[in-house]
Each structure stands twice: as C-alpha cells, then as structure tokens.
Design an enzyme around this catalytic site. Structure first.
Site, PDB file in Angstrom:
ATOM      1  N   SER A  99      27.865  88.084   7.817  1.00  0.00           N
ATOM      2  CA  SER A  99      28.816  89.194   7.902  1.00  0.00           C
ATOM      3  C   SER A  99      28.896  89.647   9.352  1.00  0.00           C
ATOM      4  CB  SER A  99      28.369  90.356   7.005  1.00  0.00           C
ATOM      5  OG  SER A  99      28.395  89.973   5.654  1.00  0.00           O
ATOM      6  N   LYS A 173      35.263  91.135   3.660  1.00  0.00           N
ATOM      7  CA  LYS A 173      33.874  91.571   3.510  1.00  0.00           C
ATOM      8  C   LYS A 173      33.700  93.014   3.980  1.00  0.00           C
ATOM      9  CE  LYS A 173      29.520  91.593   2.633  1.00  0.00           C
ATOM     10  NZ  LYS A 173      28.519  90.667   3.144  1.00  0.00           N
ATOM     11  N   LYS A 241      25.132  98.769   9.702  1.00  0.00           N
ATOM     12  CA  LYS A 241      25.790  97.790  10.575  1.00  0.00           C
ATOM     13  C   LYS A 241      27.185  97.475  10.072  1.00  0.00           C
ATOM     14  CE  LYS A 241      25.745  93.620   9.621  1.00  0.00           C
ATOM     15  NZ  LYS A 241      25.526  92.223   9.211  1.00  0.00           N
TER      16      LYS A 241
END
Length: 295
Positions: A99, A173, A241
């Site tokens: 990711s 995502k 994150k």
C-alpha cells in the site's frame, strides 16, 4: 492448469507476504522468496519455495515479481537502489501489492517501463486472515493485458478487480482505508457512548447488527473493542500511514477530505500516546482515554 503455473519472486515475507507466498507455492507456482531479514523467509523452504539471500538471484529468472514491502520509499529503494530493477529481465511483470501512494506507483511504473518491465499496482484488503484463507480483495491498476497475465496468481490469493490505469489500484486501496479508518472511529465512539450511559456495549453491538449500521467493522472490530482485544492484525501505525497517504493524495488533487483529516488526528494522538503497535481497532483506547474511561 500446467500452463497457468508461473515462476514467481515474492519480495517481503512479513505478516502478509509469508502466507501469500505459501498459498502461491501450494497452488503449484514456482516461488522464489526474498526478505530483508532472511530468517522470516527461511520457513518457506519447507513449503516448497526457494529462499534467496540475494535480491538479484530471487528476481532474475522470474516471470512475475510480487512486492509486499512496507511502503513506497522501501519499494523504490529495493527496485532502484538495491538492484531489483536492474536484475529484472525485459518483459517481466512487477506486481506491487504494498500500500503506497498513487503517485509513487505511477512513478515506479514509468521507471520500470524504461527498462521494458511491466507494472501493476495491486494492493490488497482482508488482512492476515484473508491472506491465510485466499480471500483477499485485490485492487489492480495498470494495463488490462497485464492484469489478465497476473490472473492465475491473483486467483490463488483472492478476488481481483481491474480498477483503472497505473495508480488506480492505490487510489482504491486509499478509499478502502479511509472507509475502514473512519468506520472504526464511528464504532468505537458509539460503543463508548453506550458504555458511558450504562448500556451493555456487547448487547448494543448485537442489537444494531443487521440494521443500517451493520458492517464488517462493527462485527469484527466491534467485537475486539468489546473484548478489549487489541492484539495487532492491522496496526495503528499502518492505519495512520494510510490516512496520511490519503490526505496527501487528496491535497495533490485539490480535494478536501475533512472527515479523513479528523480521524487522522485521532490516530496520530493514539500513536503519540503509545498505542501505535495496537490493532487499528485500538483507536477505541484513545477515545476511551479522552473520556476518562478504561480502554
């Protein structure tokens, strides 16, 4: 089936990479594994994989290389500083299942194309449970022909959807992580409100299940909150994150994302208060702390 079996390299054999590499080997693919910490990859040898100490050795003969590395800068370092890209044969397909930011994915695709290497960004959702069971949701960006080429690999890992050009998989995502992160906050705040008011949060969770508030977050993460079980499956630090990547991407597009920004601040506070290694449902602990309640 024989013609669908491929020579694969898997880079990164952590919580997600290890079970995914194991499933690919069990599906009959020839798996070559590499990890920065070799001891994490070593047990794959017993699963039929070939484990390499050398990054170049792991990728040089592969038809398709899967990256399951920590973040965009690490992917860039492995590719362009540690020698993976230089060792890839022209025509190899590099599938980045980490990711990272959409802009990073597009830049990696551009740099690999110069070398004649194909690229898909194909991050996943479903966590370690999905990785073990082969039920991951896979969001792929890149050329349709490359998506079809990767289909036999994706089939062993879960359900794959081609969502657009390079970077689109990472956008999908980010959308997933925004929804997950925001919904965890909503479930935690609601259950804590009920507990503060004297209702049984476990029974509240049961009562609202099946109504419009029903979700996998309510069921899975809500259960963790009720049980105070914050053993890490997806860490707070990783959720933070992802929220920050979403905000950076939104800013680059001129898009205002105030709900994501509000949750990013809450996750940041939780990490600052020492909860970074908890499961991301551990945002419950931060919200409990704010209300003088036991998390």
């Amino acid at each position: 089936m024989q013609e669908s079996r491929m020579k694969l390299a898997v880079l990164g054999t952590g919580h997600m990479g290890f079970p995914m590499a194991r499933r690919l080997a069990a599906a009959g693919h020839q798996v070559h594994a590499w990890n920065r910490s070799p001891d994490k990859a070593a047990p794959l040898a017993a699963q039929g994989a070939t484990v390499h100490a050398s990054l170049a050795d792991a990728v040089q003969a592969a038809d398709l290389v899967i990256s399951l590395l920590e973040n965009g800068p690490v992917v860039a370092s492995v590719l362009f500083e540690q020698g993976a890209a230089a060792a890839l044969r022209a025509g190899t397909l590099f599938v980045d299942m980490a990711s990272i930011k959409p802009a990073e994915a597009r830049e990696h695709a551009r740099r690999l194309a110069v070398r004649g290497v194909h690229h898909l960004d194909a991050p996943v959702s479903g966590g370690t449970v999905g990785a073990e069971a082969g039920t991951l949701a896979i969001m792929a960006g890149g050329d349709a022909a490359d998506f079809e080429r990767a289909a036999p690999v994706f089939a062993a890992l879960g359900r794959a959807t081609h969502v657009g050009p390079h970077g689109a998989g990472q956008l999908a995502k980010l959308a997933n992580q925004m929804i997950v992160g925001i919904t965890i906050g909503a479930v935690a705040e609601a259950l804590l409100l009920c507990e503060k008011g004297g209702a049984d949060p476990a029974r509240v969770r049961q009562a609202i299940g099946g109504g419009f508030a029903e979700s996998r977050i309510l069921q899975l993460h809500g259960e963790r909150m009720v049980a105070r079980d914050f053993a890490p499956r997806g860490r707070m630090t990783v959720q933070l994150k992802d929220m920050r990547n979403a905000l950076d991407t939104a800013q680059s597009m001129g898009f205002d994302a105030p709900i994501t920004a509000a949750l990013e601040r809450l996750y940041a506070d939780g990490v600052a208060h020492g909860d970074g290694e908890l499961d991301h449902s551990g945002l419950f602990v931060e919200l409990a702390r704010r209300n003088g309640m036991a998390g």
